[in-house]
Write a protein that holds these residues in place. Structure first.
Motif, PDB file in Angstrom:
ATOM      1  N   LEU A  72       0.847  -1.188   0.000  1.00 24.01           N
ATOM      2  CA  LEU A  72       0.000   0.000   0.000  1.00 24.01           C
ATOM      3  C   LEU A  72       0.885   1.242   0.000  1.00 24.01           C
ATOM      4  CD1 LEU A  72      -2.703  -1.073   2.607  1.00 24.01           C
ATOM      5  CD2 LEU A  72      -2.837  -1.193   0.106  1.00 24.01           C
ATOM      6  N   PRO A  73       0.647   2.194  -0.894  1.00 23.97           N
ATOM      7  CA  PRO A  73       1.541   3.349  -1.017  1.00 23.97           C
ATOM      8  C   PRO A  73       1.743   4.123   0.280  1.00 23.97           C
ATOM      9  CG  PRO A  73       0.080   3.224  -2.915  1.00 23.97           C
ATOM     10  CD  PRO A  73      -0.396   2.187  -1.938  1.00 23.97           C
ATOM     11  N   TRP A  74       0.664   4.325   1.059  1.00 27.96           N
ATOM     12  CA  TRP A  74       0.805   5.124   2.282  1.00 27.96           C
ATOM     13  C   TRP A  74       1.807   4.483   3.233  1.00 27.96           C
ATOM     14  CZ3 TRP A  74       0.256   4.971   7.554  1.00 27.96           C
ATOM     15  CH2 TRP A  74       0.150   6.200   8.212  1.00 27.96           C
ATOM     16  N   LEU A  75       1.730   3.174   3.415  1.00 25.77           N
ATOM     17  CA  LEU A  75       2.666   2.483   4.305  1.00 25.77           C
ATOM     18  C   LEU A  75       4.052   2.433   3.712  1.00 25.77           C
ATOM     19  CD1 LEU A  75       0.644  -0.568   5.693  1.00 25.77           C
ATOM     20  CD2 LEU A  75       1.486   1.407   6.990  1.00 25.77           C
ATOM     21  N   ASP A  76       4.146   2.113   2.421  1.00 25.96           N
ATOM     22  CA  ASP A  76       5.450   1.935   1.795  1.00 25.96           C
ATOM     23  C   ASP A  76       6.260   3.226   1.808  1.00 25.96           C
ATOM     24  OD1 ASP A  76       7.116   0.032  -0.048  1.00 25.96           O
ATOM     25  OD2 ASP A  76       7.101   1.981  -1.051  1.00 25.96           O
ATOM     26  N   ARG A  77       5.634   4.365   1.544  1.00 20.28           N
ATOM     27  CA  ARG A  77       6.365   5.632   1.525  1.00 20.28           C
ATOM     28  C   ARG A  77       6.901   5.998   2.905  1.00 20.28           C
ATOM     29  NH1 ARG A  77       2.133   7.449  -2.027  1.00 20.28           N
ATOM     30  NH2 ARG A  77       1.044   8.349  -0.249  1.00 20.28           N
ATOM     31  N   ARG A  78       6.262   5.520   3.956  1.00 15.28           N
ATOM     32  CA  ARG A  78       6.673   5.880   5.311  1.00 15.28           C
ATOM     33  C   ARG A  78       7.591   4.854   5.958  1.00 15.28           C
ATOM     34  NH1 ARG A  78       2.397   8.229   3.707  1.00 15.28           N
ATOM     35  NH2 ARG A  78       1.762  10.295   4.502  1.00 15.28           N
ATOM     36  N   LEU A  79       7.471   3.607   5.574  1.00 18.29           N
ATOM     37  CA  LEU A  79       8.262   2.555   6.216  1.00 18.29           C
ATOM     38  C   LEU A  79       9.260   1.888   5.279  1.00 18.29           C
ATOM     39  CD1 LEU A  79       5.374   0.938   8.281  1.00 18.29           C
ATOM     40  CD2 LEU A  79       7.265   2.309   9.174  1.00 18.29           C
ATOM     41  N   GLY A  80       8.937   1.793   4.004  1.00 15.73           N
ATOM     42  CA  GLY A  80       9.839   1.164   3.044  1.00 15.73           C
ATOM     43  C   GLY A  80       9.607  -0.332   2.956  1.00 15.73           C
ATOM     44  N   MET A  81       9.776  -0.863   1.747  1.00 17.18           N
ATOM     45  CA  MET A  81       9.536  -2.277   1.546  1.00 17.18           C
ATOM     46  C   MET A  81      10.531  -3.138   2.313  1.00 17.18           C
ATOM     47  SD  MET A  81       9.177  -4.448  -2.020  1.00 17.18           S
ATOM     48  CE  MET A  81       8.034  -3.299  -2.748  1.00 17.18           C
ATOM     49  N   ASP A  82      11.773  -2.652   2.488  1.00 18.69           N
ATOM     50  CA  ASP A  82      12.763  -3.452   3.217  1.00 18.69           C
ATOM     51  C   ASP A  82      12.342  -3.659   4.664  1.00 18.69           C
ATOM     52  OD1 ASP A  82      13.098  -0.755   3.757  1.00 18.69           O
ATOM     53  OD2 ASP A  82      15.289  -0.822   3.750  1.00 18.69           O
ATOM     54  N   ARG A  83      11.848  -2.585   5.317  1.00 18.73           N
ATOM     55  CA  ARG A  83      11.417  -2.713   6.713  1.00 18.73           C
ATOM     56  C   ARG A  83      10.141  -3.548   6.823  1.00 18.73           C
ATOM     57  NH1 ARG A  83      12.300   1.886   7.857  1.00 18.73           N
ATOM     58  NH2 ARG A  83      13.996   1.786   9.370  1.00 18.73           N
ATOM     59  N   LEU A  84       9.183  -3.318   5.938  1.00 20.74           N
ATOM     60  CA  LEU A  84       7.950  -4.101   5.952  1.00 20.74           C
ATOM     61  C   LEU A  84       8.222  -5.579   5.696  1.00 20.74           C
ATOM     62  CD1 LEU A  84       5.631  -1.649   3.989  1.00 20.74           C
ATOM     63  CD2 LEU A  84       5.375  -2.312   6.390  1.00 20.74           C
ATOM     64  N   THR A  85       9.170  -5.863   4.804  1.00 21.84           N
ATOM     65  CA  THR A  85       9.533  -7.247   4.517  1.00 21.84           C
ATOM     66  C   THR A  85      10.174  -7.912   5.727  1.00 21.84           C
ATOM     67  OG1 THR A  85       9.822  -6.808   2.157  1.00 21.84           O
ATOM     68  CG2 THR A  85      10.964  -8.712   3.056  1.00 21.84           C
ATOM     69  N   SER A  86      11.021  -7.164   6.436  1.00 24.89           N
ATOM     70  CA  SER A  86      11.650  -7.711   7.634  1.00 24.89           C
ATOM     71  C   SER A  86      10.605  -8.041   8.691  1.00 24.89           C
ATOM     72  CB  SER A  86      12.670  -6.710   8.192  1.00 24.89           C
ATOM     73  OG  SER A  86      13.241  -7.170   9.389  1.00 24.89           O
TER      74      SER A  86
END
Length: 443
Positions: A72-86
């Motif tokens: 989701l763009p709102w989450l990705d722009r604030r947290l980043g895919m690397d952090r969300l993936t971790s």
């Protein structure tokens, strides 16, 4: 020399807002699950009750997992895919243990009632109770995905193979939900509980469909991306310029990346993550890659006019997270591409430290020099063998004495990134001023 004044930092840091929001969603739903569990009653032995509780918490974590990888763009722009993936990885292992506990407790509890051995009781439940066999298959699939996601196995698998195995998670989710609908005591305990679980699963699956299917399809239909030019930068480095319609409406920022599919006969099925190597200008996008694998090596042979399917933009490595007027950029290897784009966009005084083995390995160096001169930035090219790490706190402090008063953006190989992060801590740079992009695309 640029005289533009840097934007004032937001009152609440975007990363903190998103992290707090995710935690609130998880904790709030866990509280609802516990209330619904209590309202369903305790008319069973302790093992069965523990089985139900771990199953319900496992179902909640499974839905939360879908949210983490929905892109989701709102989450990705604030947290980043690397952090969300971790986070997805660690939540996944917690989910697996909860579901194993659910199976063990439930089977043991019913075995105690029927006086059958646990294995015989499991076979009996799977063959006589609707939905239990689906749950067994779902658990087997999740265990298989968990094994494939272990670091030892992950290092031996190609990304495409790992990704294909990981797709079985979605089948496991469907089977687990079907099991919950069929035999979940809490699910059927009241209309309120039924409505809650339908809403939870609907939101989780809806987020995945929106973020990973609908949004990419809509953006590509809208922008109709094509290769506009292929420019060799050196013997093993090439830049690809992509154009399209209404690119000024594409919400891309310097520092972000896309998953690029070049729609040729031999490449359409491959999605390669490449960062933007120039700040988006509303007319074109540029990516620059070094020939490190089959995907990046074949970019040189692309033809002008080739259709492009791009998923993104992704990543939180942007000026959105700035907290200080001035910045320190540290790049190494492929990390120079998002850093070069950031150098073009950032205001205030910028220092760029470019780590390479030899100066001739420095990609886009002439371009960086010209851009640094035009923007009044400092450029330091630090050379040395890859086994050595010349960016320790003393060396970095000598290059940038006021590092603690700057935002620090770091992107490069894991060893270099880790060394710079340690140096930043030892130099007293506050954690919220440090922004690192790690190349860890999974999920």
């Amino acid at each position: 020399m640029t005289t533009a004044r840097p934007p004032a930092p937001p009152a609440a840091r975007p990363r903190v807002v998103a992290r707090t929001g995710l935690a609130a969603v998880l904790v709030g739903n866990a509280a609802v699950v516990l209330v619904l569990f209590a309202r369903a009653g305790f008319s069973a032995n302790a093992l069965v009750l523990l089985g139900r509780l771990t199953g319900l918490l496992g179902a909640l974590l499974m839905a939360f997992q879908l949210l983490l990888v929905a892109r989701l763009p709102w989450l990705d722009r604030r947290l980043g895919m690397d952090r969300l993936t971790s986070w997805h990885r660690w939540v996944g292992f917690s989910l697996l243990w909860l579901l194993v506990a659910h199976a063990v407790f439930t089977t043991s509890g019913y075995a105690a009632q029927s006086s059958l051995p646990p294995v015989d009781e499991l076979v009996s439940l799977a063959t006589t109770v609707e939905g239990v066999l689906r749950a067994v298959v779902a658990l087997v699939l999740l265990v298989g995905v968990g094994v494939a996601s272990a670091r030892a196995a992950r290092r031996r698998l190609a990304y495409e193979t790992w990704h294909f195995v990981h797709l079985y998670t979605y089948l496991a989710v469907v089977l687990a939900f079907a099991h919950q609908v069929a035999v979940g005591t809490t699910f059927t305990a009241s209309p309120l509980a039924t409505a809650y679980w339908w809403a939870l699963w609907g939101c989780a699956l809806g987020a995945v469909l929106v973020g990973r299917v609908a949004l990419p399809l809509w953006r590509n239909a809208r922008h109709r991306l094509r290769v506009a030019a292929v420019v060799p930068e050196s013997d093993d480095v090439v830049s690809v310029h992509v154009t399209g319609r209404d690119l000024d409406r594409l919400p891309a920022r310097a520092g972000q990346f896309f998953l690029w599919r070049f729609l040729t006969r031999d490449r359409w099925w491959q999605a390669n993550p490449f960062s933007l190597s120039a700040a988006p200008d509303g007319r074109s996008l540029r990516l620059t890659a070094k020939a490190l694998g089959d995907g990046s090596a074949s970019l040189r042979s692309l033809r002008v006019g080739t259709r492009v399917f791009a998923e993104g933009p992704y990543g939180a490595f942007t000026a959105m997270h700035r907290t200080r007027p001035n910045a320190l950029l540290v790049a190494g290897g492929a990390g120079i591409t998002p850093v070069r784009a950031l150098l073009e966009e950032l205001t205030g005084h910028v220092v760029l430290v470019y780590r390479v083995t030899r100066e001739r390995d420095a990609v886009l160096l002439d371009e960086l020099r010209g851009l640094a001169h035009a923007r009044g930035a400092e450029l330091h090219v630090v050379t040395g063998p890859s086994a050595a790490e010349p960016l320790g706190p003393r060396a970095l402090g000598a290059l940038v004495p006021d590092a603690r008063d700057r935002d620090v953006f770091v992107c490069g190989p894991p060893g270099m990134t880790a060394a710079v992060l340690r140096s930043a801590r030892e130099l007293g740079v506050p954690g919220h001023q440090v922004h690192a992009e790690r190349f860890g695309l999974t999920g």
